[in-house]
Design a protein around this motif. Structure first.
Motif, PDB file in Angstrom:
ATOM      1  N   PRO A   1       0.782  -1.193   0.081  1.00 30.90           N
ATOM      2  CA  PRO A   1      -0.108   0.052   0.033  1.00 30.90           C
ATOM      3  C   PRO A   1       0.967   1.277   0.154  1.00 30.90           C
ATOM      4  N   LEU A   2       0.477   2.293  -0.611  1.00 35.87           N
ATOM      5  CA  LEU A   2       1.016   3.563  -0.640  1.00 35.87           C
ATOM      6  C   LEU A   2       1.071   4.163   0.782  1.00 35.87           C
ATOM      7  N   GLN A   3       2.284   4.655   1.032  1.00 34.70           N
ATOM      8  CA  GLN A   3       2.415   5.316   2.187  1.00 34.70           C
ATOM      9  C   GLN A   3       2.983   6.669   2.232  1.00 34.70           C
ATOM     10  N   ILE A   4       2.848   7.645   3.115  1.00 37.57           N
ATOM     11  CA  ILE A   4       3.199   8.838   3.152  1.00 37.57           C
ATOM     12  C   ILE A   4       4.799   9.064   3.812  1.00 37.57           C
ATOM     13  N   ALA A   5       5.457   9.834   3.032  1.00 38.10           N
ATOM     14  CA  ALA A   5       6.898  10.305   3.527  1.00 38.10           C
ATOM     15  C   ALA A   5       6.880  11.320   4.478  1.00 38.10           C
ATOM     16  N   TYR A   6       6.525  10.978   5.804  1.00 42.31           N
ATOM     17  CA  TYR A   6       6.445  11.982   6.799  1.00 42.31           C
ATOM     18  C   TYR A   6       7.909  12.734   7.338  1.00 42.31           C
ATOM     19  N   ARG A   7       7.890  13.347   7.999  1.00 41.15           N
ATOM     20  CA  ARG A   7       9.233  13.845   8.546  1.00 41.15           C
ATOM     21  C   ARG A   7       9.246  13.967  10.243  1.00 41.15           C
ATOM     22  N   GLU A   8      10.304  14.268  10.613  1.00 43.98           N
ATOM     23  CA  GLU A   8      10.695  14.398  12.256  1.00 43.98           C
ATOM     24  C   GLU A   8      11.306  15.625  12.507  1.00 43.98           C
ATOM     25  N   THR A   9      11.032  16.494  13.430  1.00 50.09           N
ATOM     26  CA  THR A   9      11.778  17.361  13.944  1.00 50.09           C
ATOM     27  C   THR A   9      11.725  17.210  15.694  1.00 50.09           C
ATOM     28  N   ILE A  10      12.532  18.303  16.193  1.00 50.74           N
ATOM     29  CA  ILE A  10      12.307  18.446  17.734  1.00 50.74           C
ATOM     30  C   ILE A  10      11.853  19.785  18.117  1.00 50.74           C
ATOM     31  N   LEU A  11      11.187  19.470  19.447  1.00 47.81           N
ATOM     32  CA  LEU A  11      10.396  20.453  20.002  1.00 47.81           C
ATOM     33  C   LEU A  11      11.297  21.311  20.906  1.00 47.81           C
ATOM     34  N   ASN A  12      12.300  20.834  21.588  1.00 46.01           N
ATOM     35  CA  ASN A  12      13.106  21.608  22.386  1.00 46.01           C
ATOM     36  C   ASN A  12      14.663  21.508  22.174  1.00 46.01           C
ATOM     37  N   ALA A  13      15.230  22.231  22.873  1.00 43.80           N
ATOM     38  CA  ALA A  13      16.606  21.972  22.979  1.00 43.80           C
ATOM     39  C   ALA A  13      17.145  20.774  24.005  1.00 43.80           C
ATOM     40  N   ALA A  14      18.317  20.305  23.996  1.00 43.65           N
ATOM     41  CA  ALA A  14      18.790  19.104  24.631  1.00 43.65           C
ATOM     42  C   ALA A  14      20.009  18.842  24.423  1.00 43.65           C
TER      43      ALA A  14
ATOM     44  N   GLU B   1      30.097  15.054  23.546  1.00 41.91           N
ATOM     45  CA  GLU B   1      28.791  15.682  24.157  1.00 41.91           C
ATOM     46  C   GLU B   1      28.279  16.540  23.143  1.00 41.91           C
ATOM     47  N   LEU B   2      27.006  16.560  22.722  1.00 43.29           N
ATOM     48  CA  LEU B   2      26.298  17.078  21.619  1.00 43.29           C
ATOM     49  C   LEU B   2      25.235  17.991  22.360  1.00 43.29           C
ATOM     50  N   GLU B   3      24.796  18.953  21.624  1.00 38.36           N
ATOM     51  CA  GLU B   3      23.625  19.872  21.965  1.00 38.36           C
ATOM     52  C   GLU B   3      23.008  20.243  20.594  1.00 38.36           C
ATOM     53  N   VAL B   4      21.516  19.793  20.954  1.00 37.00           N
ATOM     54  CA  VAL B   4      20.606  19.936  19.460  1.00 37.00           C
ATOM     55  C   VAL B   4      19.648  20.842  19.985  1.00 37.00           C
ATOM     56  N   ARG B   5      19.109  21.876  18.912  1.00 35.73           N
ATOM     57  CA  ARG B   5      18.358  22.730  19.023  1.00 35.73           C
ATOM     58  C   ARG B   5      17.348  22.771  17.889  1.00 35.73           C
ATOM     59  N   PRO B   6      16.085  23.240  17.947  1.00 34.67           N
ATOM     60  CA  PRO B   6      15.178  23.429  16.883  1.00 34.67           C
ATOM     61  C   PRO B   6      15.646  24.643  16.087  1.00 34.67           C
ATOM     62  N   ARG B   7      15.489  24.366  14.695  1.00 32.39           N
ATOM     63  CA  ARG B   7      16.109  25.619  13.837  1.00 32.39           C
ATOM     64  C   ARG B   7      14.946  26.546  13.584  1.00 32.39           C
TER      65      ARG B   7
END
Length: 865
Positions: free
Chosen positions: A645-658, A678-684
Motif C-alpha cells: 500500500p502507498l504510504q506517506i513520507a513524513y518527517r520528524e523534527t524536535i520541539l526543545n533543545a537538549a 557531548e552534543l547539543e541539539v536545538r530546533p532551527r
C-alpha cells in the motif's frame, strides 16, 4: 446480400481469391533471384485486420462491413477495394527498414521464409470517419538531411505547459510542417511521434521528455517536448537546464494554470527567454483577452501581443500579425485539410473596419511597450518616426522585440489552434526570430574551458541492445565517436563509441557534434543526469586552475573549484513510498537490476532497503509516478512485481533543545578505541525547511580538533538524522553543536562516527519529537453547480480554503490539504461532480501534526488500530 463471415478463418477464406490475385501480380512485378525457389507469397490482407478493428470499435451491421471489405454480394473477386478500405482504417505513424526473416501463413495457403527488406510500421486502430492528414509519398525528409548550420542558426527550445494544454499536438504539427513526418498524429489516437511509450499512448499524457531535431527555413531546431504532470516535474527541470529558449503553451480557455506557474518558475531559475502560445483558440469559451490578462496578473510579466485572433471559439479562422498588419486566414476545404494552405494578405480597413481598428490600436500599444523597454528603439521612434508609427519598418520592430525577449524584460504572445492546424507555422517563424541561439546565452564556465570540450549529460535512456544512451548538450568543443571523455562528477574516463541524432524513439548515427547541439551518446556506462563531461582530466584541472584565478586570487582546493564548474539538476524529495516485491526469490536479482536502470533514467525515483524487514522500498513523486514505474517493470523487464500500500513520507523534527553525552570504549585486537562526545541539539527557526543538520563546534573543540576528524563527526551526525528516533523518518530543521570530544589516539574514524551517532540519537529523544506531514497546494476547477459539494469534501479532509477564483463559467478553488487526505481523491471528486471537475496537486511544505493526529498515526504504525 450474403452474410459476412464472423471469424478470422472464414474471412480469410472469403478473401483468398483476392489475395491470390494480388500475390500473382506482385510476383510478376518483383520477380528476381530470390524469388525463383519460392512460390509468390500472398500479401497479408489488411482488410482482415480492419474487419476485426471495426467490429471492436463499433457495431456496424455485418452487411455494411462486408460491403466495405470489397463489395460483398456484388460478385466481385478483386481485392483492390478491400485493400484500399484497410489502408484508410489504419494510420501508419513510424516507418523504418530492417532485415528480417519474413513468413506469411495467414490463409494457410503458402508457408515460406525468406530474408527480405521489410518496412516495420506501428499501427493504431482508427475509425475510418476520423481525420487522416497525409502528404503525398516521397515528401518526408530524412533525418540525414537535417542541416548543420552555423551556431547562430541553431535553436534549442523546449515546449512546456500545464497538462493537456496541447504541447505534444503542437510538436506534432511542427514536425509535419517542417516535412519530417508524412502523417499528422493525434494524442487521442495514441500515434504521435514524441509520445512513443506504451504508457503515454494508453493514458494520452506525456510521461518522459522526448527530443526531436528538424530544420525550418535554414534554421536547425533541437526541440524537447516535456511532461505537464506534476509527478514528472524533474523531467522539465533537467531539460530546461540545457535549453536556450522555451515555448510556454496555454489553454486559451483556462489561461495560467497550476503547473504553468511551476514550469514558469523553473524557467525563471534557469534564466530562459520564452514566448507564449495561446493554444486551443477554437475551444468553447476560449478568450484571448482573458488568457493575456492571466499571464499579466499571475506570471507577473509583460506580454507583447504580436498576433490578434480573427474570431474566437467556433468562429476562429485565422489571425493578424500585429507587426506587419497582415492577416493569415485558413480556409479548410474539408475535414481532411492539413493547414498547409492559407491566405496571407495585408489587412485593409475595407475588409473589416472593426478588426482593422483593433489591430491598429494593438500595434500602437506594442510600439509604446517596446519603446519603454528598449532604448535603441525608443530613439528611433522619438526621432525619425515620431509623427507616424505606421512608417516604422517591421524588421526594426522585430529586432527590438528580439532584444527585449533575450533580456527577459517581456514575452511575445502568439495564438492559434494546433489541433485544427492553425497558427503553427507563424509560431515556428517566431521561434527562429525571437528565441536565442546558443552563442547568445552567457555561460560563465565557458571562459574557463576556451575551445576544449564541455558538455552536460542531462538524461539517460536504457536500450536493450545498445545499453545506456546518454543525452548530452555540448557547450564548447566538439564530440566525435570512438573518443575518450572524462566525467568530472564520477572522476572516471569513458569511451564513447557512437553519436546518435534523436528523433523521439528513433536515432541515426552522426559523425560529429558541434557546439550548441544536443545528441545521444552510446558507450558511457557511468554517466548520469547532471554529470559534466570534458575531453580529459588535464582539461578539467586546467579549467579549475583558470576558475581559481578568476575567483579573485582566493586559495581554493581543486575539488572546491571543480564543484563550482558542475551544473547539476535539483531533484525534489519523494512524497510517496511503498514496498515492492518480486514474484519469487529467484527474481530478486532481476528486480534489482531493473530498479537500478530505472533509477538511472529517473533521478526522482528513490530505492532503498528497509533495515528491519529487508524489504525493498520504492519512493516516488506521486501515485501516478509509482504506477508508471510498476507498469514499466512489468512490460519492459518482464517481472510481475507486487506493490504494498502507498504510504506517506513524513518527517520528524524536535520541539526543545537538549544535551547528551555518550562514551564508546571498545578494544578490537590490540587497539583500544575510546571516544567521549557531548552534543547539543536545538530546533532551527527559519522559513525554509533544512533537511540537513547545521553543524557547529564550540570554541574549545574547534581549536583542538584535527581537520581529518571533522568528516567522521559530521558523518555520524548526518547518518543519525536519516532515520528519526520515533518512526524512522528523516529529521529536519535542527542545529547541532559539538560541545566536547575526547578521542584516544588509536581510535578509528568509524568508531568516532558510531559514538557521535549514538549520542545524537539520545539527544533527539530527550528533545521531544514532532511528526511533520507533507502539505499540498491543491487547485480544483469545478462548475458553480458542484462548488458547494467540493468545498464540503475539502473541509472533511482538513483542507484550508485560500481563495476561490473565477475562470470563465467555472470556479477555481485554491486550497491547502494534507497529502494523507488526498489518497483516492480523484475518484471521490469525479463522483461528487459527475466527472466535470479537475484538480492538480503540488507539494507546498511540511507542517506539524496536532497531538491527536500524531497519536493516531503512531497507533497505526504500531498496528494497534
Amino acid at each position: 446480400m450474403a452474410a459476412a463471415p464472423r471469424s478470422l478463418p472464414a474471412l480469410c477464406r472469403a478473401l483468398r481469391p483476392a489475395a491470390a490475385s494480388a500475390a500473382k501480380r506482385a510476383g510478376r512485378q518483383r520477380r528476381g533471384p530470390g524469388w525463383k525457389r519460392f512460390p509468390p507469397p500472398p500479401p497479408p490482407p489488411p482488410a482482415a485486420l480492419c474487419f476485426l478493428l471495426a467490429e471492436r470499435r463499433r457495431s456496424a451491421p455485418p452487411e455494411e462491413l462486408r460491403a466495405r471489405l470489397g463489395g460483398a454480394g456484388k460478385g466481385t473477386r478483386s481485392g483492390g477495394t478491400a485493400l484500399e478500405m484497410g489502408a484508410t482504417m489504419l494510420r501508419i505513424t513510424r516507418k523504418f527498414s530492417v532485415n528480417t526473416l519474413r513468413s506469411s501463413s495467414l490463409c494457410n495457403e503458402h508457408v515460406y521464409f525468406r530474408k527480405t527488406k521489410m518496412r516495420v510500421v506501428s499501427v493504431t486502430e482508427q475509425n475510418c470517419s476520423l481525420r487522416n492528414y497525409s502528404s503525398p509519398p516521397g515528401d518526408v525528409k530524412s533525418l540525414r538531411s537535417v542541416i548543420n548550420p552555423h551556431i547562430s542558426r541553431i535553436r534549442n527550445i523546449g515546449i512546456m505547459a500545464h497538462i493537456d494544454a496541447g504541447k505534444t499536438t503542437t510538436t506534432e504539427r511542427m514536425l509535419y510542417y517542417s516535412g519530417y513526418i508524412r502523417t499528422l498524429g493525434d494524442v487521442d489516437d495514441g500515434d504521435t511521434v514524441t509520445d512513443f511509450m506504451v504508457q503515454e499512448r494508453e493514458r494520452g499524457i506525456t510521461i518522459q521528455s522526448a527530443a526531436v531535431t528538424f530544420d525550418w527555413k535554414d534554421y536547425r531546431i533541437n526541440l524537447i517536448d516535456t511532461p505537464g504532470h506534476v509527478d514528472f516535474t524533474v523531467e522539465v527541470e533537467r531539460c530546461l537546464r540545457v535549453l536556450d529558449g522555451a515555448v510556454a503553451v496555454f489553454d486559451a480557455a483556462a489561461g495560467v494554470e497550476a503547473q504553468t506557474l511551476t514550469v514558469w518558475r523553473q524557467a525563471d531559475k534557469h534564466q530562459i527567454p520564452r514566448i507564449c502560445f495561446l493554444n486551443k483558440m477554437d475551444k468553447n469559451r476560449a478568450s484571448f483577452t482573458y488568457a493575456v490578462e492571466s499571464i499579466k496578473q499571475k506570471l507577473k510579466t509583460k506580454p507583447l501581443l504580436l498576433q490578434f485572433p480573427i474570431g474566437e471559439a467556433k468562429t476562429f479562422r485565422g489571425l493578424v500579425d500585429v507587426v506587419t498588419k497582415e492577416q493569415i486566414i485558413w480556409k479548410p476545404t474539408s475535414d481532411l485539410d492539413d493547414g498547409k494552405n492559407f491566405e496571407q494578405k495585408l489587412l485593409r480597413e475595407a475588409d473589416d473596419s472593426n478588426l482593422f481598428q483593433e489591430v491598429q490600436d494593438a500595434r500602437n500599444t506594442l510600439i509604446e511597450q517596446v519603446a519603454d523597454l528598449d532604448d535603441e528603439f525608443a530613439e528611433l521612434v522619438l526621432g525619425e518616426y515620431s509623427e507616424n508609427f505606421d512608417l516604422i519598418p517591421a524588421d526594426k520592430l522585430r529586432s527590438a522585440i528580439r532584444r527585449i525577449t533575450l533580456a527577459r524584460k517581456a514575452v511575445p504572445v502568439l495564438c492559434g489552434s494546433a489541433l485544427k492546424n492553425k497558427g503553427v507555422q507563424p509560431l515556428l517563424d517566431a521561434i527562429t526570430m525571437y528565441l536565442p541561439a546558443p552563442n547568445e546565452r552567457s555561460y560563465e564556465f565557458l571562459q574557463w574551458y576556451k575551445d576544449d570540450l564541455c558538455a552536460l549529460a542531462f538524461k539517460v535512456l536504457h536500450d536493450k541492445c545498445r545499453g545506456p544512451l546518454v543525452f548530452v548538450r555540448v557547450y564548447s568543443g566538439s564530440l566525435k565517436p570512438q573518443s575518450a571523455v572524462y566525467n568530472i562528477n564520477k572522476s572516471c574516463t569513458e569511451r564513447m563509441s557512437r553519436l546518435l541524432l534523436p528523433f523521439a524513439d528513433q536515432q541515426i548515427e552522426i559523425p560529429s557534434l558541434m557546439p550548441g547541439n544536443i545528441a545521444l551518446t552510446v558507450g558511457l556506462k557511468q554517466s548520469a543526469t547532471g554529470d559534466t563531461i570534458v575531453s580529459s582530466k588535464a582539461s578539467a584541472v586546467a579549467a579549475a586552475r583558470r576558475a581559481g584565478r578568476d575567483a579573485g586570487g582566493e586559495k581554493r582546493s581543486t575539488s572546491d573549484v571543480e564543484s563550482l564548474l558542475l551544473a547539476g539538476v535539483e531533484i525534489p524529495d519523494p512524497v510517496f513510498f511503498c514496498t515492492i516485491e518480486p514474484p519469487s526469490v529467484a527474481k530478486q536479482q532481476e528486480l534489482d537490476n531493473a530498479l537500478s536502470c530505472l533509477q538511472r533514467e529517473d533521478p526522482s525515483l528513490k530505492v532503498k532497503l528497509d533495515p528491519d524487514t529487508g524489504q525493498t522500498i520504492l519512493c516516488g513523486m506521486g501515485e501516478l509516478h509509482i504506477e508508471i514505474i510498476h507498469d514499466r517493470i512489468k512490460r519492459e523487464y518482464g517481472i510481475e512485481t507486487y506493490l504494498g500500500p502507498l504510504q506517506i513520507a513524513y518527517r520528524e523534527t524536535i520541539l526543545n533543545a537538549a544535551q547528551s553525552t555518550d562514551t564508546l570504549d571498545k578494544t578490537v585486537g590490540d587497539k583500544r578505541h575510546f571516544v567521549t562526545a557531548e552534543l547539543e541539539v536545538r530546533p532551527r527557526l527559519g522559513e525554509r525547511a533544512m533537511t540537513k543538520p547545521v553543524i557547529e563546534y564550540a570554541a574549545s573543540v574547534i581549536e583542538a580538533l584535527p581537520q581529518e576528524l571533522q568528516g567522521a563527526i559530521e558523518n555520524g551526525i548526518t547518518n543519525s538524522c536519516i532515520q528519526g528516533p520515533l518512526l524512522g523518518f528523516p529529521v529536519q530543521d535542527i542545529d547541532v553543536t559539538v560541545q566536547s570530544l575526547t578521542v584516544h589516539p588509536d581510535t578509528s574514524h568509524t568508531m568516532i562516527s558510531a559514538c557521535v551517532s549514538r549520542c545524537m540519537q539520545k539527544a533527539l529523544k530527550k528533545a521531544g519529537i514532532q511528526i511533520l506531514e507533507p502539505l499540498m497546494n491543491i487547485e480544483i476547477t469545478v462548475s458553480e453547480d458542484h462548488l458547494s459539494a467540493a468545498l464540503a469534501d475539502l473541509a472533511q479532509r482538513r483542507g484550508t480554503i485560500q481563495e476561490i477564483q473565477s475562470r470563465q463559467d467555472n470556479r477555481v478553488v485554491v486550497a491547502a490539504v494534507p497529502l494523507a487526505e488526498t489518497m483516492g481523491y480523484s475518484t471521490v471528486l469525479r463522483t461528487l461532480t459527475s466527472g466535470s471537475a479537475t484538480f492538480t496537486l503540488e507539494l507546498a511544505s511540511y507542517q506539524a501534526l496536532n497531538s491527536q493526529e500524531q497519536s493516531a498515526l503512531l497507533q497505526r504504525r504500531m498496528g494497534l488500530v
